[in-house]
Scaffold this active site. Structure first.
Site, PDB file in Angstrom:
ATOM      1  N   GLY A   1      31.993   9.248  12.910  1.00  0.00           N
ATOM      2  CA  GLY A   1      30.656   9.691  13.288  1.00  0.00           C
ATOM      3  C   GLY A   1      30.107   8.701  14.302  1.00  0.00           C
TER       4      GLY A   1
ATOM      5  N   CYS B   1       1.715   3.806  10.190  1.00  0.00           N
ATOM      6  CA  CYS B   1       0.957   2.994   9.230  1.00  0.00           C
ATOM      7  C   CYS B   1       1.823   2.521   8.072  1.00  0.00           C
ATOM      8  CB  CYS B   1      -0.247   3.789   8.740  1.00  0.00           C
ATOM      9  SG  CYS B   1      -1.258   4.293  10.120  1.00  0.00           S
TER      10      CYS B   1
ATOM     11  N   ARG C   1      16.643   3.322  11.194  1.00  0.00           N
ATOM     12  CA  ARG C   1      17.621   2.310  10.765  1.00  0.00           C
ATOM     13  C   ARG C   1      17.040   0.909  10.551  1.00  0.00           C
ATOM     14  NH1 ARG C   1      21.494   0.815  13.171  1.00  0.00           N
ATOM     15  NH2 ARG C   1      22.961   0.740  11.458  1.00  0.00           N
TER      16      ARG C   1
END
Ligand SMILES: *Cc1c(COP(=O)(O)O)cnc(C)c1O
Length: 425
Positions: free
Chosen positions: A280, A347, A317
């Site tokens: 991937g 936030c 990530r």
């Protein structure tokens, strides 16, 4: 990294796959994801070259980046798909990938998903539990077709990667032990509509060393030899994905395709069946960048914050795995170096791309690129804080094509409605 190296970086950052990024960002509002078709083709051909002369099929792990344009590119080069849901099956078929190049992985395939994949006549199911095996048998029998299955082995090896992307340890939810797999083969005569003739292993992601692979493949190979000796023919061995990429220049040293494939060949010496690969990240990560502008520089009590228009909803990530991504300016000027905490507008304190990162000084409006975002970037994005999904652009030797429009507010609320029509269950 010294100033010369940064300046070099800045020069190389101004173009990506022959496209001037400043000009591109003049046409499209930031943030947006840009993918280099040339870089993806490059990775596909490195792997294909390394596999030359082997009976092998590359099944791209769709979850890394499920963009239709990227799936199309994979299909154009003869690459199939490794899917983990009906949605991914639908996308892969939609992109033209033939069912005989699709394998289905995942611990939680629902009956509905298994039925759809059976109806589509996919190549193979990578089965992760005994219950799933029995469900596959029952559903295949009910429509009178024979499913091909591989047992996903959990080899109990440490992939030496981040805990959240490690999948081959006994404590992980994935696959079954060799002892359990042995029982499946011993009892396989009771499966009238499942041909259990494959092995599968996938030990984790962002693997930067060949050692965990060597160990995992050694265990799988030993089991394959044992099965063959017991009269169980093995038609395919799927070695999964996981090959790591460079997120941090000068720090991460990925293995190359040839070295990785040679570990597979050595471990599986003498295997006459077909090898399946499920890369991937390796195929798409370094081919992608996230383009973003500085909204403002905020001077806090103790830290300087660079506030970007990209956020954790566009690239999760760093928040999810504390992952490092190189972040470089695209303006091409040489500026004094300083240190920033680089954050998005969401936030959440976790909406942080980097802490104390050395960067050339920035001003509001500067265009930056966050690198190596082609895998698990857009595919993990959300509309948190009601931020519409970012646009995605494919670049190819000086040209670009928008392959996903930036989501409109209307698209963002599609399917939502006020509670007007009350019913009783
Ligand atoms: C996620 C996944 C892959 C791809 O992993 P990469 O690290 O992106 O190469 C391959 N196989 C399975 C079963 C997966 O779950």
């Amino acid at each position: 990294m010294n100033i010369d190296a940064i300046a070099q970086d800045i020069r190389t950052a101004s173009r990506f796959d022959g496209v001037d990024l400043q000009a591109l960002a003049g046409h499209l509002p930031t943030p947006f994801h840009a993918y280099s078709a040339s870089a993806i083709r490059d990775r596909i051909s490195s792997l294909q070259r390394a596999l030359h002369g082997t009976d092998a099929l590359i099944c791209y792990a769709v979850k890394a980046n499920s963009s239709l344009a990227i799936l199309n590119l994979m299909h154009e080069h003869g690459v199939g798909a490794d899917i983990v849901s009906s949605g991914e099956l639908w996308r892969a078929l939609r992109a033209g990938i033939p069912p005989e190049r699709i394998v289905f992985s995942g611990v939680g395939k629902s009956e509905q998903e298994i039925a759809e994949a059976l109806a589509a006549r996919i190549l193979r199911f990578n089965v992760e539990s005994h219950d799933e095996l029995l469900t596959l048998q029952r559903l295949a029998a009910s429509i009178g077709i024979t499913a091909h299955a591989a047992v996903r082995i959990n080899p109990d090896v440490d992939a030496l990667t981040h805990a959240k992307i490690s999948t081959g340890k006994a404590e992980n939810k994935f696959g079954v032990s060799i002892e359990e797999a042995r029982r499946w083969f011993a009892e396989k005569a009771s499966l009238s509509h499942v041909q259990l003739d494959g092995l599968h292993v996938h030990i984790g992601s962002q693997i930067l060393s060949l050692e965990p692979y060597r160990e995992a493949f050694r265990r799988v190979a030993q089991f394959w030899r044992e099965l063959e000796a017991a009269g169980h023919a093995i038609a395919s061995i799927d070695v999964g994905g996981g090959v790591g990429v460079r997120y941090r220049e000068g720090h991460d040293h990925p293995v190359d395709a040839a070295a990785y494939v040679s570990v597979v060949r050595t471990a599986l010496e003498g295997f006459k069946g077909r090898l399946l690969f499920e890369p991937g990240r390796y195929l798409v990560a370094e081919a992608g960048v996230l383009l973003t502008r500085v909204i403002r520089v905020k001077h806090g009590e103790h830290r300087k914050f660079l506030v970007l228009d990209a956020a954790m909803n566009d690239l999760l990530r760093p928040s999810l795995y504390d992952a490092w991504h190189d972040i470089v300016p695209v303006h091409g000027e040489t500026r004094t170096m300083t240190e920033y905490d680089i954050v998005g507008p969401v936030c959440e304190t976790g909406d942080t791309f980097a802490r104390g990162r050395a960067m050339p000084e920035c001003v509001a409006g500067d265009l930056l690129m966050i690198r190596t975002t082609g895998a698990y970037g857009a595919s993990m994005s959300s509309t948190y804080n009601s931020r519409p999904l970012a646009a995605e652009v494919l670049l190819d030797r000086g040209r670009y094509a928008v392959v996903r429009q930036r989501q409109s507010f209307e698209d963002m609320i599609a399917g939502e409605q006020p509670a007007r029509h009350w019913e009783t269950a």
